[in-house]
Design an enzyme around this catalytic site. Structure first.
Site, short mmCIF file in Angstrom:
data_model
loop_
_atom_site.label_atom_id
_atom_site.label_comp_id
_atom_site.label_asym_id
_atom_site.label_seq_id
_atom_site.Cartn_x
_atom_site.Cartn_y
_atom_site.Cartn_z
N CYS A 25 4.04 -2.70 -3.12
CA CYS A 25 3.70 -3.75 -2.28
C CYS A 25 4.29 -4.93 -3.13
CB CYS A 25 2.49 -4.02 -1.62
SG CYS A 25 1.03 -3.78 -2.84
N HIS A 85 -3.52 -5.30 -2.95
CA HIS A 85 -2.58 -5.13 -2.11
C HIS A 85 -1.78 -6.65 -1.97
CE1 HIS A 85 0.28 -3.92 0.99
NE2 HIS A 85 -0.16 -4.76 1.94
#
Length: 480
Positions: A113, A424
Site C-alpha cells: 500500500c 495502512h
C-alpha cells in the site's frame, strides 16, 4: 351504444362509440388512443359545460351521430434514440476508463500500500506523465540499467492506469523497484514487510530525475523532475560560540513539517522545519560545536511536496514511533513568508496579477498598472489528464508560466495506525473535474472536499503524511 363524431384541431374522428354503461373516463381513454391527448388534458364540450370523468350519461343530452368538440395538447411522441444505447460495461476498456472519470486502482501485492499510494499521487501530475511518454525504450548513456528499468515500468504503469477500468496489478513495477532499491524487498518471517511511503516517494523521484533527461535539450530544461518538484533553499549557518557564519544553498524535494506540542497548523510546522541545529567541527575552535541553520526558499517548484514528520526513533524501545498529534493543513497554501528576500521581490508582480485576476472574478476593481491582458492566471484544478497528453509540449508551456507562491492542494497520502512498520497507506487525489477520489489500493471511491481537510490526525483514523500542492501560476509577460 351511441356513435358520435369528435372534432379535434383540424381532424374529425367519425363513428366513435360511446358505451353509456361505462363512465365518461373510458370514452376519454378511447380518444387518447386516437389523438394522443391524455384524459387529464382533454376538454370535451357538451351542452351545459365540460364532460367530467365520472358524469352520468343518462343525465347528459348526447344523441347518436352528434358532433362533439375536444380541446387539448397531445403528448410528444417518443422518438427512438438516434444511436443505440450502450451500457458502460459493454464499452471497450479504454472508453470505460474515461466514463468512470478517474484512473484505476492498484492491487495490493502484499504490504504494498505504501507503493500504491505513492504511485497514485505522482500519477496525478500531468507533466510527469507527459515526460514519461517521451522516454525512449533504449537506455541512454549515463542511465544505469536498474534506473532505466524502473523508469520504463513507471511509464507502462501510468499508461495502464489511464486505460484500464479494472484494478491494475503493478507486478513489473514492484520488481523493478525492489531491483533498484533492495530495501523494499525486506522480509520478516518469509513475508514482505511494510515500508515507508515517504522513502518510496523520494527514491522514485530520484530515479526518475536521473532518467528523464532528454538528449538535445539543455541541462536545466531537461531535468523534468527537478523543474517540477525541486525546492531551492538558501541557508545561514551560524555558530554563536565561535562567531563563524556561512551561507549554503541546496535543493530538496520536500518541505518538512516538524511536529511538537506547540504545532497546531502546517505553517507552524514548516517554520520549525526551516530552522535546525547541527553539530559539526569548528575550524576556529578546533573541536565540534553547535551551529544554527536558518533556511528560506530561494526557488519554488510547480508542485510543492510537504512531509509531516510523524515518525521518529524512540531510544527507550529501540524502534520507530508515530506522533499522532492533530496538525491542520489548508486547501490553499501561501509560502510567501517562507521565501528569501530576493524571491519575494520576484513574486511581487505575479502576486499582484493573481490578486487582480481573482478580484475580477469577484467584481472588484484591479490594479491596471500591473495587470495586463497578456498575464492570465491559471488555476490549479484537478490534475489528472488521460495518457499524459499535453499539447504543444508541457515542458515548453511550463517555462512560460510564473509561480506566485500560492498553491492548491491536489493530493494527500495518509497513514492509518500507530506503528511506522505497519498500518495502512491510502492516496486521496483531486481529479480533473474537481472531485476527490480515495485510492485505497484497488478500491477507488469518491470523497467530499470537506473530508480531505479532516485527515489532520489526532486519533487512529487516516492522517496526512505527505501533501502535494500545485502552484497557482500566471502567464509570463510577453516580450514583444
Amino acid at each position: 351504444m351511441l356513435k358520435v363524431s369528435v372534432k379535434w384541431q383540424k381532424e374529425l374522428f367519425s363513428n366513435v362509440e360511446i358505451d353509456t354503461t361505462l363512465p365518461p373516463y373510458v370514452f376519454k381513454c378511447q380518444l387518447f388512443d386516437l389523438t394522443g391527448v391524455p384524459p387529464e388534458r382533454q376538454k370535451i364540450m357538451i351542452k351545459g359545460g365540460l364532460l367530467k370523468d365520472d358524469a352520468d350519461w343518462s343525465k347528459i343530452d348526447v344523441k347518436d351521430g352528434q358532433k362533439l368538440m375536444m380541446m387539448g395538447t397531445a403528448d410528444e411522441i417518443v422518438k427512438a434514440p438516434e444511436k443505440e444505447l450502450v451500457f458502460s460495461e459493454d464499452l471497450p476498456e479504454e472508453e470505460q476508463a474515461v466514463a468512470i472519470g478517474h484512473s484505476a486502482g492498484l492491487l495490493n501485492l502484499g504490504n504494498t500500500c505504501y507503493m500504491n499510494s505513492t504511485v497514485q499521487c505522482l500519477h496525478s501530475v500531468p507533466e510527469l506523465k507527459s515526460a514519461l511518454t517521451r522516454y525512449p525504450p533504449i537506455r541512454a548513456n549515463g542511465v544505469d540499467q536498474s534506473s532505466h528499468s524502473l523508469t520504463i515500468a513507471t511509464q507502462e504503469l501510468f499508461n495502464e492506469l489511464d486505460k484500464s477500468a479494472k484494478p491494475v496489478s503493478p507486478v513489473r513495477f514492484l520488481m523493478a523497484l525492489r531491483s533498484k532499491y533492495p530495501q523494499f524487498a525486506q522480509l520478516h518471517n518469509g513475508i514482505y514487510m511494510q515500508q515507508d511511503a515517504e522513502e518510496c516517494w523520494t527514491q522514485l523521484l530520484y530515479c526518475l530525475s536521473l532518467a528523464l533527461k532528454f538528449p538535445g535539450v539543455s541541462e536545466n530544461a531537461a531535468d523534468t523532475v527537478k523543474r517540477l518538484f525541486a525546492i531551492g533553499l538558501v541557508s545561514r549557518v551560524h555558530c554563536a560560540e565561535s562567531g563563524e557564519e556561512a551561507n549554503e544553498t541546496e535543493s530538496v524535494y520536500s518541505l518538512k513539517c516538524h511536529i511538537s506540542q506547540e504545532v497546531n497548523h502546517l505553517h507552524e510546522g514548516l517554520k520549525r522545519g526551516l530552522k535546525s541545529e547541527l553539530e559539526k567541527n569548528s575550524p576556529s575552535l578546533g573541536r565540534t560545536a553547535i551551529y544554527t541553520k536558518d533556511s528560506s526558499i530561494s526557488e519554488l517548484p510547480r508542485y510543492l511536496t510537504v512531509q509531516f514528520v510523524r515518525f521518529f526513533w524512540k531510544r527507550e524501545t529501540n524502534q520507530k514511533a508515530k506522533i499522532l498529534r492533530k496538525v491542520d493543513y489548508p486547501l490553499e497554501l501561501d509560502v510567501y513568508n517562507f521565501c528569501s528576500s530576493d524571491l519575494r521581490k520576484k513574486l511581487e508582480s505575479p502576486r499582484q496579477i493573481l490578486r487582480d485576476e481573482e478580484g475580477k472574478k469577484l467584481g472588484l476593481k484591479t490594479n491596471t498598472k500591473v495587470s495586463t491582458s497578456s498575464d492570465k492566471m491559471t488555476d490549479a484544478e484537478g490534475p489528472s489528464h488521460k495518457d499524459g497528453d499535453l499539447s504543444n509540449s508541457a515542458m515548453e508551456e511550463d517555462r512560460e508560466k510564473q509561480v506566485t507562491g500560492v498553491y492548491d492542494l491536489i493530493a494527500v497520502l495518509t497513514h492509518k495506525g500507530r506503528s511506522a512498520d505497519s498500518g495502512h497507506y491510502v492516496a486521496w487525489v483531486k481529479q480533473n473535474n474537481g472531485k476527490w477520489v480515495q485510492f485505497d489500493d484497488d478500491n477507488p471511491t469518491l470523497q467530499r472536499e470537506e473530508d480531505i481537510t479532516r485527515l489532520s490526525g489526532g486519533g487512529d483514523w487516516h492522517m496526512a503524511y505527505i501533501c502535494m500542492y500545485k502552484a497557482r501560476v500566471i502567464d509570463a509577460p510577453s516580450n514583444c
